[in-house]
Scaffold this active site. Sequence first.
Site, PDB file in Angstrom:
ATOM      1  N   GLU A   1       0.795  -1.238   0.000  1.00 61.19           N
ATOM      2  CA  GLU A   1       0.000   0.000   0.000  1.00 61.19           C
ATOM      3  C   GLU A   1       0.824   1.283   0.000  1.00 61.19           C
ATOM      4  O   GLU A   1       0.786   2.065   0.958  1.00 61.19           O
ATOM      5  CB  GLU A   1      -0.954   0.025   1.200  1.00 61.19           C
ATOM      6  CG  GLU A   1      -2.000  -1.057   1.175  1.00 61.19           C
ATOM      7  CD  GLU A   1      -2.992  -0.954   2.332  1.00 61.19           C
ATOM      8  OE1 GLU A   1      -2.796  -0.124   3.229  1.00 61.19           O
ATOM      9  OE2 GLU A   1      -3.962  -1.719   2.323  1.00 61.19           O
TER      10      GLU A   1
ATOM     11  N   GLU B   1      -5.845  -8.312   0.996  1.00 62.81           N
ATOM     12  CA  GLU B   1      -6.561  -7.825   2.183  1.00 62.81           C
ATOM     13  C   GLU B   1      -8.003  -7.526   1.812  1.00 62.81           C
ATOM     14  O   GLU B   1      -8.294  -7.085   0.693  1.00 62.81           O
ATOM     15  CB  GLU B   1      -5.945  -6.526   2.757  1.00 62.81           C
ATOM     16  CG  GLU B   1      -4.633  -6.719   3.455  1.00 62.81           C
ATOM     17  CD  GLU B   1      -4.078  -5.427   4.062  1.00 62.81           C
ATOM     18  OE1 GLU B   1      -4.865  -4.537   4.437  1.00 62.81           O
ATOM     19  OE2 GLU B   1      -2.845  -5.332   4.130  1.00 62.81           O
TER      20      GLU B   1
HETATM   21  O1  IFM Z   1      -4.470  -2.182   9.163  1.00 59.91           O
HETATM   22  C1  IFM Z   1      -4.385  -1.852   7.808  1.00 59.91           C
HETATM   23  C2  IFM Z   1      -3.242  -2.576   7.136  1.00 59.91           C
HETATM   24  O2  IFM Z   1      -2.026  -2.399   7.784  1.00 59.91           O
HETATM   25  C3  IFM Z   1      -3.102  -2.083   5.724  1.00 59.91           C
HETATM   26  N1  IFM Z   1      -4.369  -2.143   5.021  1.00 59.91           N
HETATM   27  C4  IFM Z   1      -5.531  -1.616   5.662  1.00 59.91           C
HETATM   28  C5  IFM Z   1      -5.650  -2.180   7.063  1.00 59.91           C
HETATM   29  C6  IFM Z   1      -6.924  -1.667   7.736  1.00 59.91           C
HETATM   30  O3  IFM Z   1      -6.920  -0.296   7.883  1.00 59.91           O
END
Ligand code: IFM
Length: 472
Positions: A164, A377
């Site tokens: 990210e 994710e």
């Molecule tokens: O906790 C974060 C993660 O570290 C990166 N992606 C989004 C998640 C939720 O906010």
Amino acid sequence: MQPFPNNFLWGAATAAYQVEGAHDVDGKGPSIWDIYSHQPGTTYQGTNGDVAADHYHRMEEDVALMAELGMSSYRFSIAWARIFPEGRGKVNAAGVDFYNRLIDTLLSYNIQPMITLYHWDLPQRLQDEGGWESRATAEAFAEYAMTCFLAFSDRVSLWSTFNETVVFIGHGYITGLHPPGVNSPARALQACHHVFVAHAKAVAAFRQMQCDGNIRGKGMIGFVNVLQPHTPASTMSEDQKATRIADGIYTHWLYDPVLKGEYPKELLEIAQLTLGAPEFVKGDEKLLKENICDFIGLNYYKREMVAANPQQSTFEMNTSGQSNSAGEFGFKDLFKFVRNPEGEYTDWDWEIYPQGLTEGIMQIKARYGDIPIYITENGLGYKDPIIDGKIIDDARIDYLSRHLQAIADAIAQGADVRGFYPWSFIDLLSWLNGYQKQYGFVYIDRHDYLKRKKKKSFDWYQRVIQSNGTIL
Ligand code: IFM
């Protein structure tokens, strides 16, 4: 037809700073988050990752729970400062040993590791020397990546370099809410460029090591990005144009360099004209071009609705105040994100829009071709209800079930999606939000020695995995 292929990976994800704890144990050096979260006023009620889920000390118990859940893969990140306490130079053998034990324990249960090399916790020493604004950090990253490949790739075949970029660069260098707390679009673009350079160097090293036979097995290396599809707030041409700009900045800028090996040309021209960044050095274009990813990891939580906004810039790329006439991506009339009046939102105001996952995957396929995709994710941040001592997270089950259906729809439309890693395996530190924003299948009782408790969603996901996704 079954919705998911037979070899589909059923996983879950975490990240080192958010779960491990043991922040100064066994020779680990401080990371930027260790230092930043200790500064007053930076995080929710001063929470930090000193202990987190204490996964460092409870790893065996946690992996046994993963096995009970039925996971076939586990996505975790390595804490760079555990391997190199000072970012480069002397390797900390105890750090390598921890990840060796983790990998071996996972494999003993037939759980395939997926490693992320960088999930935001830069060694503080490298930050002191300029952090991502310094090209030397990209060199240090390549050294760190090679060390990890040599140590672990005999047993690990799925690697991603970064997690990210939009978040750690956006908040680190534009909003200033994450370390190093800078507010400068030009510095953001330079730092971001060095991340792409670091990624390409790591990919080059990975491929070279594969050729030399230093890496056993097939092995794939990729990059993990936020997938945030944009929808125009209306049919007005201004909003449509604003949406194309948002796509350009949030998607093309961040995906093109790792999937096409080049920046979106028009945007790059404008950025260099108005902000003077990013600056390249000789060979950068070639480096990016020759080292594109084997796969892309997509982190999907929400979509954004976009409207034209003549006054204000969301990504703040026009703060130089200079005008430009470089085509439709003129940063003077940027865009804003607006609330969907009919939308369903989480407690943190993220729109719940499962269909956006199908749309986003198909947009990636349309722009970048048949690249293998992992959903690295996806999850619901939520304050879980506890009823008679049981964690009844029905909202999470509903969220994940609808998003899995969205993935099945994308697969039915021809996308090559190979695995699903809900965020998160266990409740963990949610950066600025502390421990109040829960995502896990496993609850941690912070008043009872961090005792682990299975949530209702644990049983649900177990059944999903057992049925290979036919029961959602
Ligand atoms: O906790 C974060 C993660 O570290 C990166 N992606 C989004 C998640 C939720 O906010």
